[in-house]
Design a protein around this motif. Structure first.
Motif, PDB file in Angstrom:
ATOM      1  N   LYS B 202       0.827  -1.204   0.000  1.00  0.00           N
ATOM      2  CA  LYS B 202       0.000   0.000   0.000  1.00  0.00           C
ATOM      3  C   LYS B 202       0.865   1.260   0.000  1.00  0.00           C
ATOM      4  CE  LYS B 202      -3.611   2.371   2.465  1.00  0.00           C
ATOM      5  NZ  LYS B 202      -4.311   2.476   3.751  1.00  0.00           N
ATOM      6  N   LEU B 205       2.537   1.663  -3.429  1.00  0.00           N
ATOM      7  CA  LEU B 205       1.605   2.082  -4.485  1.00  0.00           C
ATOM      8  C   LEU B 205       1.222   3.546  -4.324  1.00  0.00           C
ATOM      9  CD1 LEU B 205      -0.721  -1.054  -4.758  1.00  0.00           C
ATOM     10  CD2 LEU B 205       0.928  -0.239  -6.456  1.00  0.00           C
ATOM     11  N   THR B 206       0.894   3.940  -3.093  1.00  0.00           N
ATOM     12  CA  THR B 206       0.521   5.346  -2.915  1.00  0.00           C
ATOM     13  C   THR B 206       1.703   6.239  -3.251  1.00  0.00           C
ATOM     14  OG1 THR B 206       0.956   4.999  -0.550  1.00  0.00           O
ATOM     15  CG2 THR B 206      -1.341   5.080  -1.221  1.00  0.00           C
ATOM     16  N   VAL B 210      -0.754   6.055  -6.855  1.00  0.00           N
ATOM     17  CA  VAL B 210      -2.044   5.362  -6.866  1.00  0.00           C
ATOM     18  C   VAL B 210      -2.889   5.898  -5.707  1.00  0.00           C
ATOM     19  CG1 VAL B 210      -3.161   3.103  -6.697  1.00  0.00           C
ATOM     20  CG2 VAL B 210      -0.918   3.324  -7.797  1.00  0.00           C
ATOM     21  N   ALA B 215      -5.063   1.608  -3.721  1.00  0.00           N
ATOM     22  CA  ALA B 215      -3.844   0.939  -3.282  1.00  0.00           C
ATOM     23  C   ALA B 215      -4.175  -0.106  -2.217  1.00  0.00           C
ATOM     24  CB  ALA B 215      -2.851   1.956  -2.732  1.00  0.00           C
TER      25      ALA B 215
END
Lengths: 588, 588
Positions: B202, B205-206, B210, B215
C-alpha cells in the motif's frame, strides 16, 4: 489456634481434659451407642452389606475423627444418604452379597477418604459450594423417598430390586402376591411403635412423672427396644422357619485390619461415585457440625473437617467398613446428652466394639423388617416438601434446579440426580448473572442522586446516557453490557456521552476489561465519549495497571453527579435537559 | 423494529433499497469475491476437504445469511479456526479424502446449523458467555499456531499428519529429508510476496501516485495475484510432473442441492464438536458484527444472529459445503469497500458461483503451497502474544484459564483445549466468588460513614460486629459467609449484635437465604441478635415474601449508621466504644 493444633485438633482439647468432662462424655457415649447399634445394622442393610459391616464402620472411624476432626460433638458413622449412594455405586459393579460387593464398598471408603484428605490439604472445601442449597435439599428429600420405597420390600417380606423409583415400584407390584403376612405384621408393628415413640412417647412419659430429659432419652432408645422385642419374638416362635427374613449369623468379634486387594479397574470405576459421596457427606457433616458448634459459640474449621472425615473414611476402609460421615440425628443426641469433647466419640467406638464382640450372637434372630422399619421412620424425616414449596415461592430458577434434582434422582438414581442438579444450578446462575440488572439513570430533581428512569421522575439529557450496572463485570455478563450499550446508542442519534456508573461493580475480570475496551473503541468510532463514574478503590487500582485508562476517550469521575455536571456544562450548545416521567418498559 | 422484521431482517432493509445502495453493494461484492476465492480454496484444504467444497460453502450460506442475519456488512463463509475444528472433528471419524470424510463435514454443518437455530429460537445466545475473553483469545492464538504449523508440510512439499503440535512437529522432523525444492521455492516465494504485500504494497503504491483506497484494495488482492502467478508458472513448466502437489481437477459447476445420507451414529459422534463449532463461530461472528455495526451506529441482535448463522450453516450443509461463520478480515474488507446492506453478500455469492462455473478449470494447476502460504499469512495475524502478556499482568486467574487453553489446544487439540479453558474459567470464577471480599467495618470518627477496619481508623464496639460483604449472596459464597461470621463470633465473647451491611448485595438466592436463616438461628442460640442494614429495594421485596424477616431475631435498618446508633443506645450497660487503628491482617 496454635499451629500444631491445626492438623491435630486433639492436641487442643486433650490437655484440658478433666473428671467432669469425662463423666459428661461417658454418659453421652452410652446413649449414642444404644442409638447407633440398630442404626449401624440398618444402614448396612440399606447399603446392601452384611450387618456387621455397619458395626465395623462405627468403631475405628469414630476414633479417627476424634483425633482429626474439629467439631466437639459431631457423631460420625454410617448415614442413610451415603448408604444409599454406596448401594447405588457398588450395585452397578457387583452382585449384592458377593465378596466383590464388599470389596468395592471398602474401596469406596478408602477412595472417598483419600479424596477428602486431598481436598483438605489443598483447601478445596469450596468445591462443596457447587452444591446449592436447593440441590442438596431436593437430593435429600428424593433420597429419603427412594430409601423408604426401597425398604418396603423388607416390610412386605418379598424379593425386590431396582435403584430408581420406577423399577422399585414395578418390582414391588410384581411381588405383591407373595407377601409374607408374618413379616408384614412385624414390619407394620415396629413402624407403628416407632412412629408412636417419636411423636408421643416423651409426652406420655413426662405425663407419668418421668423427668423430661430421661423421657427424651427413652424415646430415642425406642429402636433398640424394637430390636430387642422382635429378636425375642423371632427366637421364641422360630419365625425364621415361617419365611421371616432374619439378619442371620453375624461373625463375632472385631474387624480385621488391612487393605483388601483393589484393582485399578475397580478404583477407576469408583472415582465419580466416591467424589460425589465425599462432597455430599462433607456438606451434610459440616452443616450439622456448624449448627452444633454455634450453640456453644465454638467453631469448626471446614478445611480441617475434610481431613477429619477423610481420616474417618480411611479408617473405615482399613477395618472392613464402608463410607461414613457426620450424621444429623446422632450428633444432636450426642450434643443433647452432654458430650463435651470428641472423646465421647472414642467411648462410643468402645461401646460399639463391645457390641460387636458380645451382642452379635443375639442379633442372628433379628428380623430384617425391624431394621427396615427403623430406616423408614428415620429417613422420612429427611423428606421436606415444605422446603420445595418455599423454594418455589422464593425463586423460580432455584426451584428448577431443585425439581430437576428430585426428578432425576427418583427416576434415574442418585448419581445422575446430583449431577443434573449441579449442572443446572450452575447454568442458571450463569444465565442470571449474564443478564444483570442494568438501569438507565437520571438525576432526581433538586438532589445529587441518580436513579432508575423507569422507577423515578428524573432529569436526563439527550446527549448523555448514564448506565448503572448492578453486578460485578465478568465474562458471563460483559457481552450483555456491550449489547445493552450498543442498543441504546443505535436508538439515540444525539448521544455524545455515555457514563458507566460503577457503584455496584466489585470486580472487573479480563473479559470485562476487553469488553470495556471494545465499548470504548466502538463509541469512539461513533463519535461518542465513554466515561466511568463511582469506580471503587480496588477496581480502580487494577484498571490503573492497564492501558485502558490511557485508551479511554472520556474520563473517570469520582461521582455520577460530578460527571453529569461537568459534561453538561462542556456541551457546545446548551443541551435541553428533559424531565422524564417513569416509564415501565413494555415487555417484548 | 417491526415484529415481522424480528425473524426476517431482510424485510427491514429490502424495501428501502435503491440505486446508489446497489452500486455500493456491487462494488464491495466484487472486491470480496476476489478475496474470497483463494481463501475458500485454502480453508477447504485446511479442513482436509476438496477445494471446491470451499467454494460451495461461499455461495448459498451467504444468501441465507443475507435473509436472516442482522449485520449489514458481515461476510460469512469458511474461516480458519472453524476449518481447523472441522478437520479435527471429522479427522477422528474418517480418512481424509474419503467420501465419509466429506459426508461427516456436511453433517457437521447441518448439525451446527440446527443447533444455532435452536439456540436462536430459545434465545440461548448467553451460552456463548461461557467462553471468557482470555479463553477465546488463547484458543485463537493456539489455533493460529496449530494451523500455521500444520501448513508447513505443504510449503515443504512433504507428507505429514497430526492434529496436535507435538505430532505435527514430529512428523515434519521425520519427513524433512524428502523436502521438494520446487515446492519449497514456490511456498517461500508466495510467503514473502504476501508478507511484503500486507506490509509494504500500500505505501509503495501510494508513493507511485495510486489513490490510497485503490492501493489498499490492490494490496488486499495480493493472494489472488499469487494464485494467478503460480497457476501460470505451474502450467508453463509442468510443475505437477516435478513432484509439486497441485490442487488438481475441480468439478466444474454448481453444487448439488440435497441432504446426504447421515446415520444417527455419525450425528451422535458429531454432537460435541458441532456444539463447540457453533459457539466458537458465533462468538467470532458476533464480535466482528458488533464492531462494524457500531462504526455506523447500527446494531445487531445476537439472538437473531444465531438464526442467521444457523441458516447459513444449514444452507452450507444442503449444498455440499462445510461449517461457516462470519469472518473478520473479509467483513472488514466488505465494510471498507462500502457495502451498505446484506445484498452485497448475495452479489458475492453470485460472484463465487460464477467462479465455480467458469474459473475452476484454471485452478487445476494451482500449487497447494500457494494456498498454504495464504493460510499461514492469514492465521499469523490471529496469534496475539501481547494479549497473553496483558492478561498475565491484569489477573492471574484469567491468565491461568488462558494458559490452560493454549497448552491443551496445542498439545491435545482444539476440542479438549476449549473445554479445558471453559471448565477452568468456570471453576476459577466460582472459586473467586465463593470467597468474596468481606470487610469488618467501623465508624469513621465524626461521620456517618462506615469503613473497613483494616484500612481506616474507625470506631467499633465490642458488642457489635458490622460485616459488609461486597458481592451478591448466592450458593457459591453463602457458606463462606456462615464460616466468616462463625469465626468472628467464636473469637468475641462480648458480642451481642451482628449487623450484615448489604449495600453491595444485588441479589440473594435460595441457598443464601437458607444460610441467612442458619446464621440467624445459630446466633440466636448463642444469644446474639442478627440485623441487616442497607438492604436494596429489590432484595428487600423478595425477603418480604419469605418467613425470614419474621424469624429474624434482630431488625432491618435503612442505614448502617442508624443500626449502630440504635443498637448502641439500647445496650444495657454503656458499651465502651473503642477507636482502633487500621491493622493489616497477618497472612497465614
Amino acid at each position: 489456634m496454635r499451629k500444631s493444633f491445626r492438623y491435630l485438633p486433639i492436641l487442643g482439647w486433650a490437655r484440658e481434659y478433666d473428671g467432669p468432662t469425662l463423666t459428661s462424655d461417658l454418659l453421652a457415649a452410652v446413649i449414642v451407642t444404644i442409638m447407633l447399634i440398630p442404626q449401624s445394622l440398618a444402614y448396612a442393610m440399606l447399603a446392601g452389606l452384611p450387618a456387621e459391616v455397619g458395626l465395623y464402620a462405627s468403631i475405628l472411624p469414630l476414633v479417627a475423627y476424634a483425633i482429626f476432626g474439629t467439631s466437639r460433638t459431631l457423631a460420625v458413622g454410617p448415614v442413610a444418604v451415603v448408604s444409599l449412594m454406596t448401594a447405588s455405586a457398588v450395585g452397578q459393579i457387583a452382585a449384592q452379597g458377593s465378596l466383590d460387593y464388599l470389596t468395592a464398598a471398602i474401596g469406596l471408603a478408602l477412595l472417598s477418604g483419600a479424596m477428602l484428605m486431598v481436598m483438605g490439604v489443598f483447601r478445596l472445601g469450596f468445591l462443596a459450594n457447587f452444591l446449592s442449597h436447593p440441590v442438596i435439599s431436593g437430593f435429600i428429600t428424593a433420597s429419603g423417598l427412594l430409601i423408604a420405597a426401597g425398604q418396603l420390600r423388607h416390610i412386605l417380606g418379598v424379593a425386590g430390586e431396582g435403584g430408581a423409583l420406577p423399577e422399585i415400584l414395578a418390582s414391588l407390584a410384581r411381588e405383591l402376591p407373595s407377601v409374607n403376612p408374618t413379616t408384614l405384621a412385624i414390619g407394620i408393628g415396629v413402624l407403628l411403635f416407632l412412629v408412636f415413640a417419636r411423636k408421643y412417647l416423651k409426652p406420655v412419659l413426662t405425663g407419668m412423672g418421668v423427668p423430661a430429659r430421661l423421657a427424651d432419652m427413652l424415646a430415642k432408645a425406642a429402636p433398640i427396644l424394637a430390636v430387642g422385642a422382635t429378636v425375642a419374638l423371632a427366637a421364641a416362635f422360630g419365625l425364621g422357619g415361617r419365611g421371616v427374613a432374619l439378619v442371620g449369623a453375624i461373625p463375632q468379634g472385631l474387624p480385621a485390619f488391612g487393605v483388601p486387594a483393589l484393582s485399578l479397574d475397580l478404583l477407576s470405576v469408583l472415582v465419580v461415585p466416591a467424589f460425589l459421596i465425599s462432597v455430599v457427606g462433607f456438606v451434610e457433616s459440616v452443616s450439622v457440625g456448624q449448627t452444633l458448634a454455634a450453640k456453644r459459640r465454638q467453631r469448626i474449621d471446614p478445611d480441617q473437617e475434610l481431613i477429619g472425615l477423610g481420616a474417618a473414611n480411611i479408617a473405615a476402609g482399613l477395618s472392613s467398613g464402608y463410607p461414613v460421615t457426620g450424621g444429623f440425628a446422632r450428633s444432636v443426641v450426642n450434643f443433647d446428652a452432654g458430650a463435651q469433647t470428641p472423646a465421647a466419640g472414642v467411648f462410643t467406638a468402645i461401646g460399639i466394639a463391645l457390641a460387636a464382640v458380645f451382642l452379635t450372637p443375639l442379633l442372628a434372630n433379628l428380623p430384617q423388617a425391624t431394621l427396615a422399619a427403623t430406616i423408614i421412620v428415620a429417613v422420612l424425616t429427611l423428606v421436606d416438601f415444605g422446603a420445595v414449596r418455599r423454594v418455589f415461592a422464593y425463586s423460580r430458577s432455584d426451584f428448577a434446579a431443585m425439581a430437576a434434582t428430585i426428578i432425576v434422582t427418583l427416576g434415574w438414581g442418585v448419581e445422575l440426580g446430583i449431577i443434573a442438579g449441579v449442572v443446572l444450578s450452575l447454568l442458571l446462575h450463569l444465565y442470571r448473572s449474564s443478564k444483570p440488572h442494568v438501569a438507565i439513570v437520571g438525576q432526581v430533581p433538586g438532589t445529587e442522586h441518580y436513579r432508575n428512569i423507569e422507577r423515578h421522575a428524573v432529569i436526563t439529557s439527550p446527549e448523555i446516557l448514564s448506565v448503572r450496572v448492578d453486578e460485578s463485570l465478568y465474562f458471563a455478563n460483559s457481552r450483555f453490557l456491550e449489547d445493552t450499550i450498543a442498543a441504546h446508542v443505535a436508538e439515540r442519534p444525539e448521544l455524545r456521552h455515555v457514563i458507566l456508573m460503577c457503584s455496584a461493580v466489585n470486580a472487573i475480570d479480563a473479559s470485562a476489561l476487553a469488553s470495556l475496551e471494545e465499548i470504548n473503541s466502538r463509541l469512539a468510532d461513533a463519535g461518542i465519549a465513554f466515561h466511568l463514574s463511582e469506580v471503587k478503590g480496588p477496581v480502580m487500582d487494577r484498571l490503573k495497571a492497564t492501558d485502558f485508562l490511557r485508551h479511554l476517550n472520556g474520563r473517570v469521575f469520582l461521582s455520577q453527579h460530578e460527571a453529569v455536571t461537568v459534561l453538561g456544562t462542556e456541551a457546545p450548545e446548551p443541551s435541553a435537559a428533559v424531565l422524564i416521567q417513569p416509564q415501565k418498559r413494555v415487555s417484548p
